[in-house]
Design an enzyme around this catalytic site. Sequence first.
Site, PDB file in Angstrom:
ATOM      1  N   HIS A  24       0.803  -1.233   0.000  1.00 34.31           N
ATOM      2  CA  HIS A  24       0.000   0.000   0.000  1.00 34.31           C
ATOM      3  C   HIS A  24       0.839   1.287   0.000  1.00 34.31           C
ATOM      4  O   HIS A  24       0.767   2.127   0.894  1.00 34.31           O
ATOM      5  CB  HIS A  24      -1.119   0.015   1.038  1.00 34.31           C
ATOM      6  CG  HIS A  24      -0.793  -0.273   2.481  1.00 34.31           C
ATOM      7  ND1 HIS A  24       0.151   0.407   3.178  1.00 34.31           N
ATOM      8  CD2 HIS A  24      -1.345  -1.140   3.351  1.00 34.31           C
ATOM      9  CE1 HIS A  24       0.174  -0.028   4.423  1.00 34.31           C
ATOM     10  NE2 HIS A  24      -0.720  -0.983   4.549  1.00 34.31           N
ATOM     11  N   HIS A  78      -4.929  -9.386  14.053  1.00 33.99           N
ATOM     12  CA  HIS A  78      -5.072  -8.218  13.163  1.00 33.99           C
ATOM     13  C   HIS A  78      -5.756  -8.676  11.876  1.00 33.99           C
ATOM     14  O   HIS A  78      -5.349  -9.663  11.271  1.00 33.99           O
ATOM     15  CB  HIS A  78      -3.674  -7.679  12.874  1.00 33.99           C
ATOM     16  CG  HIS A  78      -3.609  -6.447  12.026  1.00 33.99           C
ATOM     17  ND1 HIS A  78      -4.631  -5.549  11.897  1.00 33.99           N
ATOM     18  CD2 HIS A  78      -2.595  -5.960  11.248  1.00 33.99           C
ATOM     19  CE1 HIS A  78      -4.257  -4.564  11.092  1.00 33.99           C
ATOM     20  NE2 HIS A  78      -3.032  -4.798  10.684  1.00 33.99           N
ATOM     21  N   GLU A  80      -5.995  -7.056   8.929  1.00 34.11           N
ATOM     22  CA  GLU A  80      -5.478  -6.678   7.616  1.00 34.11           C
ATOM     23  C   GLU A  80      -5.125  -7.945   6.834  1.00 34.11           C
ATOM     24  O   GLU A  80      -4.625  -8.935   7.374  1.00 34.11           O
ATOM     25  CB  GLU A  80      -4.272  -5.734   7.735  1.00 34.11           C
ATOM     26  CG  GLU A  80      -3.934  -5.104   6.381  1.00 34.11           C
ATOM     27  CD  GLU A  80      -3.034  -3.865   6.450  1.00 34.11           C
ATOM     28  OE1 GLU A  80      -2.487  -3.541   7.517  1.00 34.11           O
ATOM     29  OE2 GLU A  80      -2.891  -3.209   5.386  1.00 34.11           O
ATOM     30  N   ASP A  82      -2.990  -9.141   4.898  1.00 34.44           N
ATOM     31  CA  ASP A  82      -1.709  -9.855   4.845  1.00 34.44           C
ATOM     32  C   ASP A  82      -1.624 -10.900   5.958  1.00 34.44           C
ATOM     33  O   ASP A  82      -0.803 -11.814   5.900  1.00 34.44           O
ATOM     34  CB  ASP A  82      -0.511  -8.884   4.908  1.00 34.44           C
ATOM     35  CG  ASP A  82      -0.607  -7.851   6.017  1.00 34.44           C
ATOM     36  OD1 ASP A  82      -1.730  -7.514   6.424  1.00 34.44           O
ATOM     37  OD2 ASP A  82       0.442  -7.379   6.476  1.00 34.44           O
ATOM     38  N   HIS A 145      -1.501  -1.905  14.129  1.00 37.82           N
ATOM     39  CA  HIS A 145      -1.527  -0.851  13.148  1.00 37.82           C
ATOM     40  C   HIS A 145      -2.928  -0.385  12.760  1.00 37.82           C
ATOM     41  O   HIS A 145      -3.089   0.670  12.147  1.00 37.82           O
ATOM     42  CB  HIS A 145      -0.738  -1.392  11.941  1.00 37.82           C
ATOM     43  CG  HIS A 145      -0.985  -0.910  10.593  1.00 37.82           C
ATOM     44  ND1 HIS A 145      -1.286  -1.708   9.526  1.00 37.82           N
ATOM     45  CD2 HIS A 145      -0.947   0.354  10.138  1.00 37.82           C
ATOM     46  CE1 HIS A 145      -1.406  -0.989   8.438  1.00 37.82           C
ATOM     47  NE2 HIS A 145      -1.200   0.263   8.765  1.00 37.82           N
ATOM     48  N   ASP A 164       1.935  -6.683  13.909  1.00 37.03           N
ATOM     49  CA  ASP A 164       2.709  -5.707  13.125  1.00 37.03           C
ATOM     50  C   ASP A 164       3.813  -5.030  13.955  1.00 37.03           C
ATOM     51  O   ASP A 164       4.802  -4.539  13.395  1.00 37.03           O
ATOM     52  CB  ASP A 164       1.781  -4.610  12.580  1.00 37.03           C
ATOM     53  CG  ASP A 164       1.083  -5.015  11.292  1.00 37.03           C
ATOM     54  OD1 ASP A 164       1.519  -5.998  10.652  1.00 37.03           O
ATOM     55  OD2 ASP A 164       0.099  -4.356  10.921  1.00 37.03           O
ATOM     56  N   TYR A 191      10.124   0.255   8.267  1.00 40.44           N
ATOM     57  CA  TYR A 191       8.780  -0.255   8.538  1.00 40.44           C
ATOM     58  C   TYR A 191       8.058   0.673   9.517  1.00 40.44           C
ATOM     59  O   TYR A 191       6.891   1.034   9.319  1.00 40.44           O
ATOM     60  CB  TYR A 191       8.897  -1.666   9.118  1.00 40.44           C
ATOM     61  CG  TYR A 191       7.589  -2.342   9.399  1.00 40.44           C
ATOM     62  CD1 TYR A 191       6.989  -3.178   8.452  1.00 40.44           C
ATOM     63  CD2 TYR A 191       6.937  -2.151  10.612  1.00 40.44           C
ATOM     64  CE1 TYR A 191       5.785  -3.789   8.718  1.00 40.44           C
ATOM     65  CE2 TYR A 191       5.741  -2.768  10.883  1.00 40.44           C
ATOM     66  CZ  TYR A 191       5.169  -3.595   9.933  1.00 40.44           C
ATOM     67  OH  TYR A 191       3.967  -4.198  10.199  1.00 40.44           O
ATOM     68  N   HIS A 222       5.890  -9.900  10.691  1.00 38.53           N
ATOM     69  CA  HIS A 222       6.707  -9.600   9.505  1.00 38.53           C
ATOM     70  C   HIS A 222       8.184  -9.633   9.902  1.00 38.53           C
ATOM     71  O   HIS A 222       8.564  -9.086  10.949  1.00 38.53           O
ATOM     72  CB  HIS A 222       6.417  -8.204   8.957  1.00 38.53           C
ATOM     73  CG  HIS A 222       5.021  -7.995   8.458  1.00 38.53           C
ATOM     74  ND1 HIS A 222       4.522  -8.611   7.324  1.00 38.53           N
ATOM     75  CD2 HIS A 222       4.017  -7.224   8.929  1.00 38.53           C
ATOM     76  CE1 HIS A 222       3.272  -8.225   7.132  1.00 38.53           C
ATOM     77  NE2 HIS A 222       2.938  -7.389   8.089  1.00 38.53           N
TER      78      HIS A 222
HETATM   79 FE1  FEO Z   1      -1.349  -3.991   9.288  1.00 33.85          FE
HETATM   80 FE2  FEO Z   1       0.891  -6.497   8.469  1.00 33.85          FE
HETATM   81  O1  FEO Z   1      -0.742  -5.551   8.466  1.00 33.85           O
END
Ligand code: FEO
Length: 390
Positions: A24, A78, A80, A82, A145, A164, A191, A222
């Site tokens: 994004h 989370h 999101e 991913d 996040h 995150d 990041y 991540h």
């Molecule tokens: Fe806020 Fe790794 O997604």
Amino acid sequence: MKAVEIKKGIYWVGVKDWNLREFHGYTTSRGSTYNAYLIIDDKVTLIDGVKAPFTDLFMQRISSVIDPAKIDVVVCNHVEMDHSGALPAIMEKAKNATLYCPPAGERGLKMHYDTTGWKMQIVKTGDTLNIGKHTLTFVQMPMVHWPDSMMTYVADEKLLFPNDGFGQHYASDELFDDENLDIIMDEAKKYYGNIVWPYGAQVQKVLETAATLDIEMIAPSHGVIWRKHIPEIVEKYKLWSSYGSIADKAVVVYDSMWGSTEQMAREVAAAWGEKGLRVTLCSLKYSNISDAINDIVETKYVALGSPTLNSGILPTMGAFLTYLKGLAPKNKVGFCFGSYGWKKDAQDEMQGILADLGWELPEPIMTINWRPTPEGLSQLHETAMKVIKE
Ligand code: FEO
């Protein structure tokens, strides 16, 4: 695809997305990973998932330890995509599983997926779940996040899953932070700046909570898992979340049409160098906006240069400033400059944006009409020197 045991009975079952180059708007030059974790206990527990296109690899990784149908507990830290993209496939396979998430997580999952038939259990900060030998403790961390974000702590293993938080978009052959610390820290900073920067206050709350926990491993969703350099990354998070900076670091971010503004950028960098600063020169013609943000995260002094084009700023600088406004960094000292032909609009526009961000702007904008003269550069040099008070 094999799982990797990170502690006795606890496995990394994530995937490495070596080819990811865009997240994004964030240019992810070193790819990323979507880390998920499997805890083999009386209740087989999955912490988070992966991006949907990697569902098969994810299933293979889990299957190398246990049949995914035997998963009893799914923790969604989370929503999101991913992290949640593969969860519908998990919930389809693990018919008896209950998914644990905070209230905003439940809303988010229902907005993204058909959750009909899913068993879902809302959890909030302080709630615990005994899964046998281990007990999970949930801590909500809104805006780190997204509003739904949560971390999960396993006290007896001194193990934190902060999703995150503490992440890096970094695919590597390493699973832990044992080597290549410079690269890992740089990716963690990039990041932080590109993902978490607007949420300093919320990150500070997470750090306050983390300080009360006994932690020997931080397993984010991540990048690499922290086990050797936890104090270092926690110190960095304290610096970044408090909008602190390294006093002698500076960056000049600019673009140029015919070289005049570039000459000015070099003059500003030279002046600041003479003041004893370590200066990075970042041309938006060659560097992407995510790297420019990385250059700024812990930098105190930021100069921005653009010539005027069509009564405004150059498109590269426009994109950068749009991105910067959203990330809303605080506590910087700024300085704007640029060349112009018949209107000075670009520099005023840049200055206005930095003023709106609340940056300190000790000197007025510096412009040069058409081509820099030695006198013009000398005046710029002097003004740039005056920006640095210490
Ligand atoms: Fe806020 Fe790794 O997604």
